[in-house]
Design an enzyme around this catalytic site. Structure first.
Site, mmCIF file in Angstrom:
data_model
loop_
_atom_site.group_PDB
_atom_site.id
_atom_site.type_symbol
_atom_site.label_atom_id
_atom_site.label_comp_id
_atom_site.label_asym_id
_atom_site.label_seq_id
_atom_site.Cartn_x
_atom_site.Cartn_y
_atom_site.Cartn_z
ATOM 1 N N HIS A 160 6.446 -1.290 -6.228
ATOM 2 C CA HIS A 160 7.253 -1.612 -7.407
ATOM 3 C C HIS A 160 8.086 -0.394 -7.810
ATOM 4 C CE1 HIS A 160 7.044 -4.077 -11.456
ATOM 5 N NE2 HIS A 160 8.236 -4.109 -10.904
ATOM 6 N N HIS A 176 -4.071 -2.703 -4.066
ATOM 7 C CA HIS A 176 -3.638 -2.899 -5.458
ATOM 8 C C HIS A 176 -2.710 -1.753 -5.900
ATOM 9 C CE1 HIS A 176 -4.317 -4.246 -9.712
ATOM 10 N NE2 HIS A 176 -4.009 -2.978 -9.942
ATOM 11 N N GLU A 177 -3.185 -0.521 -5.733
ATOM 12 C CA GLU A 177 -2.374 0.629 -6.173
ATOM 13 C C GLU A 177 -1.091 0.740 -5.356
ATOM 14 O OE1 GLU A 177 -2.990 1.815 -8.939
ATOM 15 O OE2 GLU A 177 -5.030 1.026 -9.105
#
Length: 673
Positions: free
Chosen positions: A471, A464-465
């Site tokens: 991004h 997730h991180e």
């Protein structure tokens, strides 16, 4: 004073920076930024996109760099000295930000450019920047009369101090609680690794026995596996009552004051509530849409959650004669039931998830999808020896980003996991300035006999991180304010949540899920069980997530001035979503850092909102192969590299060819067939 923060630095000069450097550097950064603003305002030429909007966008770079180093340390490596500086620096920064937002001369120049927008022949990114800057001024009081501007300044100054105070109280509460066990039978049920970690923690604190704390790697195994119900209860009540003890670390007044000040601020600016103010700049647009969205999912999830709860109750009664299932029983009996139904528990999985292997796995997946290479470097300065640093390059060998990763809990580091940045990507002076990105987690530490072995939940957290990090790393925009994760808040979780999906796929797991002793690849039978159990108790998990979103809206979607009792307000809000009996000693709001300290106020729903996007996006991958280069490239080009340069739905449709459908999420969660 030689201040490393005031020298031109590329990567953050952690080892040379002392606490006393921060305040002078912040003050200097404010002063430089003010001069840059004054130059824009004093310019006698006709206001243009270049001399006003671009000049404003590139101003304050020194201040941004200094504050990113400072506030990241205040989260990951804080101490009393740094916290004291934060209390002093926050009002200064709040005041400076208001000096800009309320500068009427500057706003008039921006307005002049904005009014000529249609004649300017701007690129989509320039158009977005101009609109965003104009709205940020009009939304933050530039048009207010002087007395109201003054009130706005007072509110913002107080809010910045209150949220800092809120966070410091939670950190102090977390660090203060210790449960020292001296009788080994109190650890019955705990996996060997958790026992060993508890013993090592006690030794590190010069104590005899086994030490359990409220840090996740200590708390989660105990609440999940410890047989002694009374001890689980003690721990759960301590965890759930942070900031709720009517003492000097109590957060009830902070919660009420923050909610009321946010409401007053929104009203001052002409909005019905804080949520109306926030959501104007989100994909969801209005509180009504958020409530509709949450309630639609609630309608689908609640029957499933109630069925699951009954099943859990019956199982606990049959197994141990438990008449009334309590919150401290949930994780314990869920884990037992999961073992019974799927013959699967974290202890079976952990040997296949050695931290170093999972890191290599996520790097390999990033390489297969986006062609990135990660090379560990020792040349980069770090704030703690535990931090790992990597140079990231593309297939042509060009530098893409600097990546920091900080994995284990320690005093002075707040709980949870997050991604952040030390340097934004932007194009300036014909140069593509590449970003410095960091992820911070609190994973199980290595013990004297075992490396760091992750639970499956920790594996998905790392993915997730890392999705957020991608991004940031793959950002490719002109302006720093639109770069990387500078997107609508309900869009920011798409890259992070979509990457979690790879953790459940055989093709991806085989790349990194290898037994830490034998190197054996995770057996297919376990992969099948991971997939089968992915929707286990999903109704209850969904209900819990929705309850947080609804609590957030209950604080921010209405006038909170009539709320006098934090606990009562919360209890009323949870009435539609609660399954367990209420615990009178516990309160969620007083430790709800996401909304009272982080940036999620009126935005917690966005986790679920982004799940709709991520389920829909991943379905596209699954239909065409999870390592399909063409789709990965479309995702990179239209989502990861574009930041906030265009409306998120426009970007999403360009990637997917259609708007997202919630069916993919409901199907994945097993809530519809």
């Amino acid at each position: 004073m030689n201040n490393p923060l005031l020298e031109l630095f590329d990567s953050a000069p952690f080892s040379r920076t002392k606490p006393e450097h921060f305040l002078p550097a912040i003050k200097n950064g404010i002063s430089v930024a003010k001069e840059e603003i004054n130059t824009i305002v004093a310019n006698t030429e006709e206001p243009s996109f270049s001399n006003t909007i671009e000049a404003l966008e590139y101003s304050g770079e020194l201040l941004d760099r200094v504050t990113s180093v400072f506030f990241n340390l205040n989260s990951a490596e804080t101490n009393e000295e740094i916290q004291k500086i934060a209390q002093e620096a926050s009002p200064l920064l709040s005041e400076f930000s208001n000096d800009i937002a309320l500068n009427l001369d500057l706003f008039k120049k921006i307005e002049t450019v904005y009014n000529q927008k249609s004649a300017l022949d701007l690129s989509p990114e320039q158009d977005t920047l101009l609109t965003k800057r104009y709205k940020s001024f009009s939304r933050n009081g530039a048009n207010l009369p002087e007395d109201k501007k003054e009130r706005l300044r007072e509110i913002d100054k107080e809010l910045s101090k209150l949220s800092l105070n809120f966070g410091e109280n939670i950190l102090a509460e977390t660090n203060k609680f210790e449960m020292l066990l001296t009788n080994e039978s109190d650890l019955d049920g705990l996996p060997d690794g958790a026992k060993e970690a508890a013993k090592a923690l006690a030794e590190a604190n010069e104590k005899k026995g086994w030490l359990i704390t409220l840090d996740y790697p200590s708390y989660i195994p105990f609440i999940t596996y410890a047989k002694k119900r009374e001890l689980r209860k003690k721990l759960a009540i301590a965890f759930g009552s942070k900031g709720f003890h009517s003492d000097n670390l109590d957060n009830q007044e902070n919660v009420l004051r923050i909610a009321n000040l946010r409401h007053q601020r929104a009203q001052l600016l002409g909005y019905k509530s804080h949520a109306h103010y926030v959501l104007e700049e989100r994909m969801a647009e209005t509180p009504e849409k958020v409530f509709t969205f949450l309630n639609e999912i609630l309608e689908k999830a609640k029957p499933a959650a109630e069925r699951e709860f009954k099943q859990l109750e019956a199982f606990a009664k049959e197994l141990d004669g438990i008449e009334q299932l309590q919150k401290w029983d949930g994780p314990y009996y869920s884990e037992k039931l999961k073992q019974k139904l799927f013959n699967l528990d974290d202890e079976k999985l952990k040997p296949y998830f050695k931290l170093e292997n999972v890191i290599n796995g996520v790097f390999t997946i990033a390489s297969k999808l986006f062609g990135l290479q990660f090379k560990e470097t020792t040349e980069v300065d770090k704030y703690n020896e535990e931090v790992k640093t990597y140079e990231v390059t593309n297939p042509e060998g060009e530098f893409v980003a600097l990546f920091y990763a900080d994995f284990h809990p320690r005093p002075g580091k707040r709980n949870g996991a997050w991604m952040t940045s030390y340097k934004s990507q932007m194009r300036k002076d014909d140069k593509n300035v590449r970003p410095h990105i960091s992820i911070v987690c609190n994973f199980t530490k290595p013990t004297p006999s075992k490396p760091s072995l992750l639970t499956f939940n920790e594996v998905t957290t790392l993915f997730h991180e890392f999705g957020h990090a991608l991004h940031g790393m793959l950002a490719n925009t002109t302006y720093p304010g639109l770069s990387g994760t500078s997107v609508y808040w309900d869009f920011v979780e798409l890259p992070s949540q979509v990457l979690e999906n790879w953790c459940y796929e055989k093709e991806a797991l085989e790349l990194f899920a290898k037994h830490y002793e034998t190197e054996e690849v995770i057996p297919m039978e376990l992969v099948t069980k991971i997939k089968e159990s992915a929707t286990f108790m999903e109704g209850m998990a969904t209900l819990r997530q929705l309850s947080f979103g609804l609590l957030d809206m209950a604080w921010h979607g209405q006038d909170p001035s009539a709320i006098k009792n934090v606990k009562e307000h919360e209890k009323k809000t949870f009435s539609e979503t609660s399954l367990y009996p209420d615990v009178s000693e516990n309160c969620m709001s007083t430790a709800f850092s996401h909304i009272f300290q982080g940036g999620y106020s009126a935005g917690y729903y966005s986790y679920k909102w982004a799940e709709v996007l991520d389920a829909d996006a991943f379905e596209h991958f699954k239909e065409n192969g999870i390592f399909n280069k063409e789709i990965a490239s479309k995702f990179k080009e239209n989502v990861l590299s574009k930041g906030g340069t265009e409306n998120p739905m426009t970007l999403y449709k360009r990637f997917r060819g259609q708007e997202p459908k919630p069916e993919a999420l409901l199907k994945r969660a097993g809530l519809i067939k």
